[in-house]
Design a protein around this motif. Structure first.
Motif, PDB file in Angstrom:
ATOM      1  N   THR A  92       0.827  -1.201   0.000  1.00  0.00           N
ATOM      2  CA  THR A  92       0.000   0.000   0.000  1.00  0.00           C
ATOM      3  C   THR A  92       0.862   1.253   0.000  1.00  0.00           C
ATOM      4  O   THR A  92       0.632   2.198  -0.767  1.00  0.00           O
ATOM      5  CB  THR A  92      -0.925   0.021   1.222  1.00  0.00           C
ATOM      6  N   ARG A  93       1.892   1.260   0.832  1.00  0.00           N
ATOM      7  CA  ARG A  93       2.745   2.453   0.923  1.00  0.00           C
ATOM      8  C   ARG A  93       3.543   2.672  -0.360  1.00  0.00           C
ATOM      9  O   ARG A  93       3.748   3.808  -0.786  1.00  0.00           O
ATOM     10  CB  ARG A  93       3.668   2.343   2.135  1.00  0.00           C
ATOM     11  N   VAL A  94       3.987   1.585  -0.973  1.00  0.00           N
ATOM     12  CA  VAL A  94       4.689   1.728  -2.253  1.00  0.00           C
ATOM     13  C   VAL A  94       3.741   2.304  -3.304  1.00  0.00           C
ATOM     14  O   VAL A  94       4.104   3.197  -4.082  1.00  0.00           O
ATOM     15  CB  VAL A  94       5.254   0.372  -2.722  1.00  0.00           C
ATOM     16  N   GLY A  95       2.497   1.802  -3.311  1.00  0.00           N
ATOM     17  CA  GLY A  95       1.510   2.314  -4.262  1.00  0.00           C
ATOM     18  C   GLY A  95       1.233   3.796  -4.059  1.00  0.00           C
ATOM     19  O   GLY A  95       1.191   4.575  -5.024  1.00  0.00           O
ATOM     20  N   LEU A  96       1.051   4.212  -2.791  1.00  0.00           N
ATOM     21  CA  LEU A  96       0.808   5.623  -2.499  1.00  0.00           C
ATOM     22  C   LEU A  96       2.016   6.472  -2.884  1.00  0.00           C
ATOM     23  O   LEU A  96       1.873   7.600  -3.389  1.00  0.00           O
ATOM     24  CB  LEU A  96       0.496   5.806  -1.014  1.00  0.00           C
ATOM     25  N   THR A  97       3.218   5.928  -2.675  1.00  0.00           N
ATOM     26  CA  THR A  97       4.435   6.655  -3.035  1.00  0.00           C
ATOM     27  C   THR A  97       4.534   6.834  -4.539  1.00  0.00           C
ATOM     28  O   THR A  97       4.921   7.908  -5.026  1.00  0.00           O
ATOM     29  CB  THR A  97       5.671   5.897  -2.515  1.00  0.00           C
ATOM     30  N   LEU A  98       4.164   5.818  -5.299  1.00  0.00           N
ATOM     31  CA  LEU A  98       4.232   5.917  -6.759  1.00  0.00           C
ATOM     32  C   LEU A  98       3.184   6.885  -7.307  1.00  0.00           C
ATOM     33  O   LEU A  98       3.411   7.537  -8.333  1.00  0.00           O
ATOM     34  CB  LEU A  98       4.059   4.533  -7.386  1.00  0.00           C
ATOM     35  N   VAL A  99       2.041   6.998  -6.629  1.00  0.00           N
ATOM     36  CA  VAL A  99       1.069   8.015  -7.037  1.00  0.00           C
ATOM     37  C   VAL A  99       1.658   9.409  -6.849  1.00  0.00           C
ATOM     38  O   VAL A  99       1.516  10.296  -7.705  1.00  0.00           O
ATOM     39  CB  VAL A  99      -0.249   7.878  -6.250  1.00  0.00           C
ATOM     40  N   LEU A 100       2.353   9.609  -5.714  1.00  0.00           N
ATOM     41  CA  LEU A 100       3.036  10.882  -5.492  1.00  0.00           C
ATOM     42  C   LEU A 100       4.077  11.130  -6.577  1.00  0.00           C
ATOM     43  O   LEU A 100       4.226  12.257  -7.072  1.00  0.00           O
ATOM     44  CB  LEU A 100       3.701  10.894  -4.117  1.00  0.00           C
ATOM     45  N   ALA A 101       4.799  10.086  -6.932  1.00  0.00           N
ATOM     46  CA  ALA A 101       5.808  10.214  -7.986  1.00  0.00           C
ATOM     47  C   ALA A 101       5.169  10.580  -9.320  1.00  0.00           C
ATOM     48  O   ALA A 101       5.749  11.352 -10.102  1.00  0.00           O
ATOM     49  CB  ALA A 101       6.591   8.911  -8.118  1.00  0.00           C
ATOM     50  N   PRO A 104      13.846   7.003  -2.460  1.00  0.00           N
ATOM     51  CA  PRO A 104      14.288   6.763  -3.848  1.00  0.00           C
ATOM     52  C   PRO A 104      13.171   6.292  -4.767  1.00  0.00           C
ATOM     53  O   PRO A 104      13.170   6.627  -5.959  1.00  0.00           O
ATOM     54  CB  PRO A 104      15.362   5.677  -3.689  1.00  0.00           C
ATOM     55  N   ASN A 105      12.221   5.504  -4.234  1.00  0.00           N
ATOM     56  CA  ASN A 105      11.095   5.081  -5.073  1.00  0.00           C
ATOM     57  C   ASN A 105      10.338   6.278  -5.621  1.00  0.00           C
ATOM     58  O   ASN A 105       9.859   6.277  -6.762  1.00  0.00           O
ATOM     59  CB  ASN A 105      10.135   4.198  -4.266  1.00  0.00           C
ATOM     60  N   PHE A 106      10.207   7.304  -4.771  1.00  0.00           N
ATOM     61  CA  PHE A 106       9.543   8.530  -5.221  1.00  0.00           C
ATOM     62  C   PHE A 106      10.440   9.343  -6.140  1.00  0.00           C
ATOM     63  O   PHE A 106      10.048   9.763  -7.230  1.00  0.00           O
ATOM     64  CB  PHE A 106       9.134   9.376  -4.014  1.00  0.00           C
ATOM     65  N   ALA A 107      11.666   9.576  -5.686  1.00  0.00           N
ATOM     66  CA  ALA A 107      12.540  10.518  -6.384  1.00  0.00           C
ATOM     67  C   ALA A 107      12.935  10.028  -7.772  1.00  0.00           C
ATOM     68  O   ALA A 107      12.947  10.804  -8.731  1.00  0.00           O
ATOM     69  CB  ALA A 107      13.789  10.782  -5.548  1.00  0.00           C
ATOM     70  N   GLY A 161      20.627   6.503 -16.417  1.00  0.00           N
ATOM     71  CA  GLY A 161      21.545   6.761 -15.316  1.00  0.00           C
ATOM     72  C   GLY A 161      20.819   7.009 -14.009  1.00  0.00           C
ATOM     73  O   GLY A 161      21.263   6.563 -12.939  1.00  0.00           O
ATOM     74  N   ILE A 162      19.708   7.724 -14.081  1.00  0.00           N
ATOM     75  CA  ILE A 162      18.897   7.953 -12.875  1.00  0.00           C
ATOM     76  C   ILE A 162      18.422   6.631 -12.297  1.00  0.00           C
ATOM     77  O   ILE A 162      18.483   6.402 -11.084  1.00  0.00           O
ATOM     78  CB  ILE A 162      17.710   8.882 -13.217  1.00  0.00           C
ATOM     79  N   LEU A 173      23.347  13.055 -10.895  1.00  0.00           N
ATOM     80  CA  LEU A 173      22.282  14.008 -10.585  1.00  0.00           C
ATOM     81  C   LEU A 173      21.335  13.458  -9.524  1.00  0.00           C
ATOM     82  O   LEU A 173      21.049  14.115  -8.506  1.00  0.00           O
ATOM     83  CB  LEU A 173      21.514  14.341 -11.862  1.00  0.00           C
ATOM     84  N   ILE A 174      20.833  12.238  -9.719  1.00  0.00           N
ATOM     85  CA  ILE A 174      19.862  11.696  -8.773  1.00  0.00           C
ATOM     86  C   ILE A 174      20.521  11.360  -7.439  1.00  0.00           C
ATOM     87  O   ILE A 174      19.912  11.513  -6.373  1.00  0.00           O
ATOM     88  CB  ILE A 174      19.161  10.447  -9.366  1.00  0.00           C
ATOM     89  N   CYS A 175      21.769  10.924  -7.461  1.00  0.00           N
ATOM     90  CA  CYS A 175      22.467  10.596  -6.212  1.00  0.00           C
ATOM     91  C   CYS A 175      22.629  11.835  -5.333  1.00  0.00           C
ATOM     92  O   CYS A 175      22.413  11.785  -4.108  1.00  0.00           O
ATOM     93  CB  CYS A 175      23.830   9.970  -6.502  1.00  0.00           C
ATOM     94  N   ILE A 176      22.993  12.949  -5.933  1.00  0.00           N
ATOM     95  CA  ILE A 176      23.162  14.179  -5.166  1.00  0.00           C
ATOM     96  C   ILE A 176      21.815  14.693  -4.687  1.00  0.00           C
ATOM     97  O   ILE A 176      21.685  15.182  -3.556  1.00  0.00           O
ATOM     98  CB  ILE A 176      23.903  15.234  -6.013  1.00  0.00           C
ATOM     99  N   PHE A 177      20.800  14.579  -5.519  1.00  0.00           N
ATOM    100  CA  PHE A 177      19.456  15.004  -5.115  1.00  0.00           C
ATOM    101  C   PHE A 177      18.974  14.190  -3.917  1.00  0.00           C
ATOM    102  O   PHE A 177      18.458  14.746  -2.939  1.00  0.00           O
ATOM    103  CB  PHE A 177      18.491  14.843  -6.286  1.00  0.00           C
ATOM    104  N   LEU A 178      19.137  12.869  -3.970  1.00  0.00           N
ATOM    105  CA  LEU A 178      18.709  12.008  -2.867  1.00  0.00           C
ATOM    106  C   LEU A 178      19.433  12.370  -1.568  1.00  0.00           C
ATOM    107  O   LEU A 178      18.810  12.526  -0.513  1.00  0.00           O
ATOM    108  CB  LEU A 178      18.965  10.540  -3.213  1.00  0.00           C
ATOM    109  N   SER A 179      20.738  12.498  -1.649  1.00  0.00           N
ATOM    110  CA  SER A 179      21.516  12.812  -0.448  1.00  0.00           C
ATOM    111  C   SER A 179      21.144  14.179   0.111  1.00  0.00           C
ATOM    112  O   SER A 179      20.985  14.350   1.325  1.00  0.00           O
ATOM    113  CB  SER A 179      23.012  12.774  -0.759  1.00  0.00           C
TER     114      SER A 179
END
Length: 588
Positions: A139-148, A269-272, A421-422, A499-505
């Motif tokens: 459920t939480r993964v699904g809600l996170t992907l909707v946010l994404a 990361p699932n969201f980003a 790469g992302i 790019l994504i690694c720096i954004f996540l951190s």
């Protein structure tokens, strides 16, 4: 309760409250005296003389009538001839308030209206199924992907117009530099809207803000598609960006609602990674619009409108409200409705913080954090990265079309390499999760259960930081007709990874380092990077045209090279900076 999913969620909370009342009511029978500590006198004995009439101490109304209003006491005579007060329905409800799991009975403070008792409604322990962090993982993964998906749509709209700059400029009779303002002004709208989204979500809940702002985004994207001239297009694009900024500030809060600090290592990361595909894949979506079977550039906006409608449907049907204070407010409403006791309140109902006060904090506090070294460094780092990213939207034409003769459509399709790469950053999640778990376990034994924020920097340190200058030097000095086109393409893949690694951190580090001030810190970072990117989209075309691909990318690589040590320095000395900070947490 603005959508079907939230309405069903509200109903489920009501059923859960009903079950809890039925389950916990037995506790009041086991401890009947706890009620009188609130608002009734302690159980007491009143001595009676032989000639005193007991009736003088009894209420004159019939005992069975209206039955003893909630504040009345009845007298009974003990064996020793004294009158003893016993609890009535009011005091029984008070006992219930004390006995319910997750309810904290206390007096109001002076600021809250001192003198009256309040039952503060909370979760029924750490495993309360109503708490979003206790939803199932699926459920939480699904809600996170909707946010994404929300993030994907609004950020894809920021870059999709770059795919049709020549066609739109020709129709409006302006230069391509002027038409590139359609991207820049949209990013400026992002920066403006980011200040307001957070306070609104903390007042009305996440879902209402997502729905209302997505509707506003769709309306003005449609208006942009119908623009009769460049002025109208720019105005509508700015307002669309203003409404589209919501996930940039609210989604981080929604992720924190759903995932605890350890789980956030893979939840964020699932969201980003999915959400960050927007600005990179936007040109891919619009790659053959205007040059293929879809002749009108306006279809870039129509496609974003359709995508927004699909995401809005997902939110209405499936997205649950995740803001804990609002969920507890709903829970308190059900307690008041079922028990008839107005003393059941959630924390936000007691404090009664107004929207205006939240807006004042949101407008002022981000600028108070400008003296924070961590915030400034991360804002600078992300600003440079966004400048590079959004100048790529114009620069790819010079890097690939002018060098290798690729057509407009294929040039935009090459952005897929950056998204590859992302996606590669997902390979780091198991290792970073292991390091985070080790840090949590060691910290639990020393000082509570905090995670040291510096552990969030592993994404950037594992090649993310050096990947940026390496990719830019690589791309800049291999973009020659004599060198295979795959060389700059692979270099762009490396750039996407960095790019994504720096954004996540950066985001996760700021959230953990500033906790209650994280929203203000992220607002400052969001505003600065999008304002800078907005300006650079306009100078991108002249920059590449006048300086040339090789030196443009070399200059950007040198700037990013100067920033490369930041995550490593913060990993080693970040705890010292936080210790001296007025706003950061000290977990060292």
């Amino acid at each position: 309760m603005v959508n079907d999913s939230s309405y069903l969620q509200y109903r489920r909370i009501g059923l859960a409250v009903q079950r809890q009342l039925e389950r916990d009511q037995e506790k009041t029978l086991a401890a009947p005296d706890i009620c009188v500590k609130d608002d009734l006198p302690q159980r007491q004995s009143i001595p009676l003389s032989d000639d005193q009439d007991l009736a003088a101490h009894r209420p004159s109304h019939n005992r069975n009538s209206a039955d003893s209003n909630e504040a009345s006491l009845h007298g009974d005579q003990d064996h020793d001839g004294s009158l003893t007060t016993i609890p009535t329905r009011h005091s029984q409800r008070t006992a219930l308030g004390h006995a319910l799991t997750g309810i904290h009975a206390r007096d109001r403070t002076t600021r809250e209206g001192k003198g009256s008792k309040v039952f503060v409604v909370g979760w029924e322990g750490e495993d309360d199924p109503l708490n979003p962090r206790n939803y199932s993982t699926i459920t939480r993964v699904g809600l996170t992907l909707v946010l994404a998906s929300i993030s994907f749509v609004v950020t894809a709209a920021s870059s999709i117009d770059t795919a049709i700059i020549p066609q739109a400029a020709a129709e409006f009779g302006v230069s391509e530099v002027v038409e590139s303002l359609a991207t820049g002004i949209y990013l400026a709208g992002f920066a403006a809207g980011a200040v307001f989204a957070g306070p609104f979500s903390e007042t009305f809940g996440r879902n209402l803000v997502y729905i209302v702002t997505l509707l506003g985004f769709m309306i003005f994207i449609m208006a942009s598609a119908l623009s009769p001239n460049i002025g109208a297009q720019l105005a509508f694009r700015f307002i669309a960006g203003f409404f589209g900024s919501t996930p940039l500030t609210c989604a981080g809060g929604s992720i924190s609602d759903l995932w605890d600090p350890l789980e956030k290592t893979y939840g964020f990361p699932n969201f980003a990674i999915a959400g960050f595909g927007g600005p990179v894949l936007g040109p891919v979506v619009g790659s053959y619009i205007g040059v293929g079977d879809i002749p009108s550039w306006r279809w870039t906006e129509w496609i974003m409108l359709i995508a927004g409608g699909l995401v809005l449907t997902l939110i209405i049907l499936f997205q649950r409200e995740t803001y804990p204070p609002l969920l507890l407010k709903w829970k308190a409403q059900h307690f008041r409705r079922i028990t008839g006791d107005d003393r059941f309140r959630s924390e936000i109902e007691i404090t009664k913080t107004t929207l205006w006060s939240r807006l004042k904090i949101a407008l002022q506090r981000p600028f108070l954090l400008t003296g924070e070294p961590i915030v400034l460094l991360m804002a600078l780092y992300l600003t440079v990265l966004y400048i590079i990213l959004f100048t790529f939207l114009d620069g790819y034409t010079f890097i690939f079309s002018d060098t290798y003769g690729t057509n407009q459509g294929l040039t935009n399709v090459i952005f897929v390499a950056m998204f590859v790469g992302i996606a590669l950053a997902l390979l780091l999640v198991p290792f970073v999760y292991k390091k985070t778990k080790q840090n949590l376990e060691s910290n639990r034994s020393e000082k509570g259960t905090h995670i040291h924020p510096e552990v969030r920097l592993w994404y950037a340190m594992l090649g993310g930081a050096p990947a940026i200058p390496i990719s830019l030097f690589w791309m800049g000095w291999t973009a020659y007709p004599s060198v295979s086109i795959w060389s700059p393409i692979i270099a762009s893949t490396v750039f996407g990874y960095g790019l994504i690694c720096i954004f996540l951190s950066s985001y996760m580090y700021i959230i953990d380092a500033y906790e209650i001030y994280a929203a203000s810190a992220l607002t400052f970072v969001t505003v600065t990077r999008y304002l800078a990117a907005a300006g650079m989209t306009v100078v991108g075309i002249p920059f590449y045209k006048n300086v040339g691909v090789h030196w443009t990318l070399t200059i950007l690589a040198c700037i990013s090279l100067l920033l490369t040590p930041i995550p490593y320095v913060l990993y080693k000395y970040g705890y010292l900076i936080r210790r001296r900070s007025k706003y950061a947490v000290d977990t060292a």
